[in-house]
Design an enzyme around this catalytic site. Structure first.
Site, PDB file in Angstrom:
ATOM      1  N   ASN A  10       0.844  -1.187   0.000  1.00  0.00           N
ATOM      2  CA  ASN A  10       0.000   0.000   0.000  1.00  0.00           C
ATOM      3  C   ASN A  10       0.884   1.243   0.000  1.00  0.00           C
ATOM      4  OD1 ASN A  10      -1.524   2.274   1.031  1.00  0.00           O
ATOM      5  ND2 ASN A  10      -3.159   0.828   1.561  1.00  0.00           N
ATOM      6  N   HIS A  13       1.061   6.098   2.072  1.00  0.00           N
ATOM      7  CA  HIS A  13       1.811   7.023   2.935  1.00  0.00           C
ATOM      8  C   HIS A  13       3.072   7.571   2.311  1.00  0.00           C
ATOM      9  CE1 HIS A  13      -1.322   6.725   5.749  1.00  0.00           C
ATOM     10  NE2 HIS A  13      -1.231   5.430   5.798  1.00  0.00           N
ATOM     11  N   HIS A  46      -5.473   3.746  -1.461  1.00  0.00           N
ATOM     12  CA  HIS A  46      -6.768   4.090  -0.883  1.00  0.00           C
ATOM     13  C   HIS A  46      -7.120   5.513  -1.286  1.00  0.00           C
ATOM     14  CE1 HIS A  46      -9.277   4.302   3.110  1.00  0.00           C
ATOM     15  NE2 HIS A  46      -9.988   4.594   2.045  1.00  0.00           N
ATOM     16  N   ARG A  48      -9.200   8.173  -0.626  1.00  0.00           N
ATOM     17  CA  ARG A  48     -10.173   8.606   0.363  1.00  0.00           C
ATOM     18  C   ARG A  48     -10.994   9.783  -0.147  1.00  0.00           C
ATOM     19  NH1 ARG A  48     -10.106   7.883   5.865  1.00  0.00           N
ATOM     20  NH2 ARG A  48      -8.826   6.161   6.676  1.00  0.00           N
ATOM     21  N   GLU A  73      -8.603   0.826  -3.021  1.00  0.00           N
ATOM     22  CA  GLU A  73      -9.425   0.871  -1.810  1.00  0.00           C
ATOM     23  C   GLU A  73     -10.290   2.132  -1.834  1.00  0.00           C
ATOM     24  OE1 GLU A  73      -6.710   0.649   1.439  1.00  0.00           O
ATOM     25  OE2 GLU A  73      -6.858  -1.512   1.569  1.00  0.00           O
ATOM     26  N   THR A 104      -8.171   3.905   9.121  1.00  0.00           N
ATOM     27  CA  THR A 104      -9.386   3.093   9.048  1.00  0.00           C
ATOM     28  C   THR A 104      -9.695   2.458  10.394  1.00  0.00           C
ATOM     29  OG1 THR A 104      -8.870   2.614   6.761  1.00  0.00           O
ATOM     30  CG2 THR A 104     -10.492   1.204   7.814  1.00  0.00           C
ATOM     31  N   GLU A 154     -11.311  -8.952   3.120  1.00  0.00           N
ATOM     32  CA  GLU A 154     -10.008  -8.648   3.724  1.00  0.00           C
ATOM     33  C   GLU A 154     -10.252  -8.444   5.203  1.00  0.00           C
ATOM     34  OE1 GLU A 154      -7.284  -5.967   1.783  1.00  0.00           O
ATOM     35  OE2 GLU A 154      -6.440  -5.335   3.702  1.00  0.00           O
ATOM     36  N   HIS A 197      -3.884  -4.255   7.637  1.00  0.00           N
ATOM     37  CA  HIS A 197      -3.967  -3.081   8.529  1.00  0.00           C
ATOM     38  C   HIS A 197      -3.105  -3.253   9.771  1.00  0.00           C
ATOM     39  CE1 HIS A 197      -5.665   0.923   9.266  1.00  0.00           C
ATOM     40  NE2 HIS A 197      -5.271   0.649  10.486  1.00  0.00           N
TER      41      HIS A 197
END
Ligand SMILES: CC(=O)[C@@H](O)[C@H](O)COP(=O)(O)O
Ligand SMILES: NCC(=O)COP(=O)(O)O
Length: 258
Positions: A10, A13, A46, A48, A73, A104, A154, A197
């Site tokens: 992922n 960040h 993701h 958002r 995501e 999340t 997931e 996560h």
């Protein structure tokens, strides 16, 4: 079923660091290519609603520039479904979102939101996109995920990872047993099982020993470690940790035969 467990990196960040100053550096797409070159099986990002890290252009460039599966995501909103149908990623993972949250929190309430989730799941599946639901390993949520036609779940590992990190051992053990039982139940109702996560090297190795789990999506820890070790090395370390975990399955099977 192949014994290999896939690593989805992922890159959210990397975008968090970029957005701290604006501009284009560091580029999450460059990070994705480096992670793939180092052994990642796919890339997760993701988008958002508040675009606090990954932005629309990042997702579009990931789709057009990487040669491994993209796991998009998103919240199950009209806006995001529209963007996903236009982007056509390999996969979508529907996640809960609250603007005020730092990360999340908890999984999707599939039981409570089945009526609104079902159309989104079917629209995405109809477009040939693999749909995953990001849920806690609660039996009712797992069973409802299968009932509304999601092929994949997931499992949210955040509560387990946080309890371990904070030394709340009794809670961590309870969360781990929930995850183990949930993975078994999910496979028994025909779901493909992923997890993610808060995972780090140790928890990724532990959860990779669950044969039902075929994909881990890992971001925050990897990007943090990359600050010290470099992204390629960090991905290789994570791959090795997951492979060590997977080998425990083979070891357990040999013991059973003996
Ligand atoms: C759904 C999930 O666990 C990850 O995508 C996580 O949300 C990373 O993004 P945030 O750190 O913004 O929550
Ligand atoms: N779905 C989990 C994910 O993509 C990465 O979560 P994290 O490792 O950033 O906590």
């Amino acid at each position: 079923m192949s014994n290999r467990i896939r690593l989805g990196v992922n890159v959210d960040h990397v975008a968090t660091i970029r957005n701290a100053r604006g501009g284009r550096h560091p580029d999450p797409v460059r990070a994705a290519k480096l992670a793939i070159a180092a052994g990642a099986d796919g890339i997760t990002a993701h988008l958002r609603e508040d675009r606090r890290h990954i932005r629309d252009d990042d997702m579009a460039r990931l789709k057009s520039e990487i040669d491994k599966p993209l796991n998009f995501e998103m919240a199950a909103t009209e806006e995001m479904v529209r963007i996903a149908l236009h982007t056509k990623p390999h996969a979508v993972c529907l996640v809960p979102e609250k603007r005020e949250e730092r990360t999340t929190e908890g999984g999707l309430d599939v039981v409570g939101q089945a009526a609104s989730l079902k159309p989104a799941v079917h629209a995405l599946k109809h477009a040939g996109i693999r749909v995953s639901l990001f849920i806690a390993a609660a039996p009712a949520q797992i069973e409802m995920a299968a009932e509304i036609g999601a092929p994949v779940i997931e499992i949210h590992t955040g509560a387990w990872c946080d309890a371990l990190a904070e030394g709340r051992h009794t809670e961590a053990e309870a969360e781990w047993q929930l995850i183990r039982a949930g993975a078994l139940l999910a496979q028994s109702v025909g779901l493909e099982v992923h997890a993610g996560h808060g995972l780090d090297y140790a928890t990724a190795e532990t959860i990779a020993a669950l044969p039902q789990i075929v994909e881990l999506n890992i971001g925050h820890f990897l990007i943090g470690e990359a600050v010290f070790e470099g992204l390629a090395e960090t991905v290789r370390f994570m791959r090795a940790a997951m492979d060590r975990g997977r080998r425990q399955i083979a070891g357990a099977a040999l013991k059973e035969k003996a």
